[in-house]
Design an enzyme around this catalytic site. Structure first.
Site, PDB file in Angstrom:
ATOM      1  N   HIS A  41       0.852  -1.193   0.000  1.00  0.00           N
ATOM      2  CA  HIS A  41       0.000   0.000   0.000  1.00  0.00           C
ATOM      3  C   HIS A  41       0.883   1.236   0.000  1.00  0.00           C
ATOM      4  CE1 HIS A  41      -0.068   1.408   4.457  1.00  0.00           C
ATOM      5  NE2 HIS A  41       0.991   0.656   4.272  1.00  0.00           N
ATOM      6  N   CYS A  50       5.971   6.304   4.128  1.00  0.00           N
ATOM      7  CA  CYS A  50       4.782   5.552   3.722  1.00  0.00           C
ATOM      8  C   CYS A  50       4.022   6.169   2.551  1.00  0.00           C
ATOM      9  CB  CYS A  50       3.852   5.356   4.906  1.00  0.00           C
ATOM     10  SG  CYS A  50       4.573   4.295   6.173  1.00  0.00           S
ATOM     11  N   HIS A  54       4.981   0.421  -0.654  1.00  0.00           N
ATOM     12  CA  HIS A  54       5.787  -0.469   0.189  1.00  0.00           C
ATOM     13  C   HIS A  54       4.883  -1.574   0.726  1.00  0.00           C
ATOM     14  CE1 HIS A  54       3.857   2.252   3.034  1.00  0.00           C
ATOM     15  NE2 HIS A  54       4.066   1.341   3.974  1.00  0.00           N
ATOM     16  N   HIS A  56       3.991  -4.706   3.925  1.00  0.00           N
ATOM     17  CA  HIS A  56       4.057  -5.125   5.324  1.00  0.00           C
ATOM     18  C   HIS A  56       3.623  -6.582   5.430  1.00  0.00           C
ATOM     19  CE1 HIS A  56       4.321  -1.020   6.940  1.00  0.00           C
ATOM     20  NE2 HIS A  56       3.354  -0.684   6.098  1.00  0.00           N
ATOM     21  N   HIS A  94      -1.528 -10.534  -0.241  1.00  0.00           N
ATOM     22  CA  HIS A  94      -0.787 -10.352  -1.495  1.00  0.00           C
ATOM     23  C   HIS A  94      -1.560  -9.459  -2.462  1.00  0.00           C
ATOM     24  CE1 HIS A  94       1.653 -13.538   0.206  1.00  0.00           C
ATOM     25  NE2 HIS A  94       2.611 -13.121  -0.608  1.00  0.00           N
ATOM     26  N   GLU A 140       0.714  -3.477  12.045  1.00  0.00           N
ATOM     27  CA  GLU A 140       1.349  -3.133  10.781  1.00  0.00           C
ATOM     28  C   GLU A 140       2.826  -3.518  10.816  1.00  0.00           C
ATOM     29  OE1 GLU A 140       0.153   0.428   8.277  1.00  0.00           O
ATOM     30  OE2 GLU A 140       2.087   1.070   9.084  1.00  0.00           O
TER      31      GLU A 140
END
Length: 156
Positions: A41, A50, A54, A56, A94, A140
């Site tokens: 995201h 952010c 990137h 997580h 994913h 996160e």
């Protein structure tokens, strides 16, 4: 040496324990189950790392409460997993979250409320005695999470 003992006789239903004895309590109980998913995201209107695309490895923890049935079960952990897999994870794992979630900034704060709502919706359509979502915690990173709680979702 360690006090380990092999069971002499395996307990049998309707012989050693009656069906009426399976349910121990009429009190509300909470069960918890956690899952992980990987997703990408980026954040809008944000100055920091952010703002760039990137990913997580997220961790979600559900706290669900309700009353046990005649067997002493509130909800089967496998049922929670099925709801997760079929109703929620398909939008997250994913995936590019900015594309698969409703239009929102994909912050942990926004996402945890969406996940809470999806689980609450799924529970309401099933036959679980008074089942409700008490909390959802979305990590996160291993040390940073957002949380949605029932009392906040219902009262505000």
């Amino acid at each position: 040496m360690y006090g380990f003992k092999i069971v002499d006789k395996l307990q049998k239903i309707d012989e050693d324990i009656q069906r009426s004895q399976l349910k121990y309590t009429n009190k509300r109980v909470l069960v918890s189950k956690e899952f992980t998913f990987d997703a990408a995201h980026h954040l809008h209107d944000y100055e920091g790392k952010c703002k760039n695309l990137h990913g997580h490895t997220y961790k979600v923890i559900f706290g669900l409460s309700g009353y046990t049935d005649s067997r002493g079960l509130m909800i089967d952990f496998g049922d929670i997993k099925d709801i997760w897999k079929n109703e929620i994870e398909i939008h997250l794992d994913h995936r590019y979250l900015n594309e698969t979630l409703p239009l929102m900034n994909t912050t942990a704060e926004n996402m945890v409320v969406w996940i809470y709502e999806k689980m609450a919706e799924a529970l309401s359509s099933k036959e679980y005695e008074g089942a409700r979502v008490e909390f959802v915690r979305l990590y996160e990173t291993p040390t940073s999470y957002a949380e949605a709680r029932r009392e906040w979702m219902e009262s505000e």
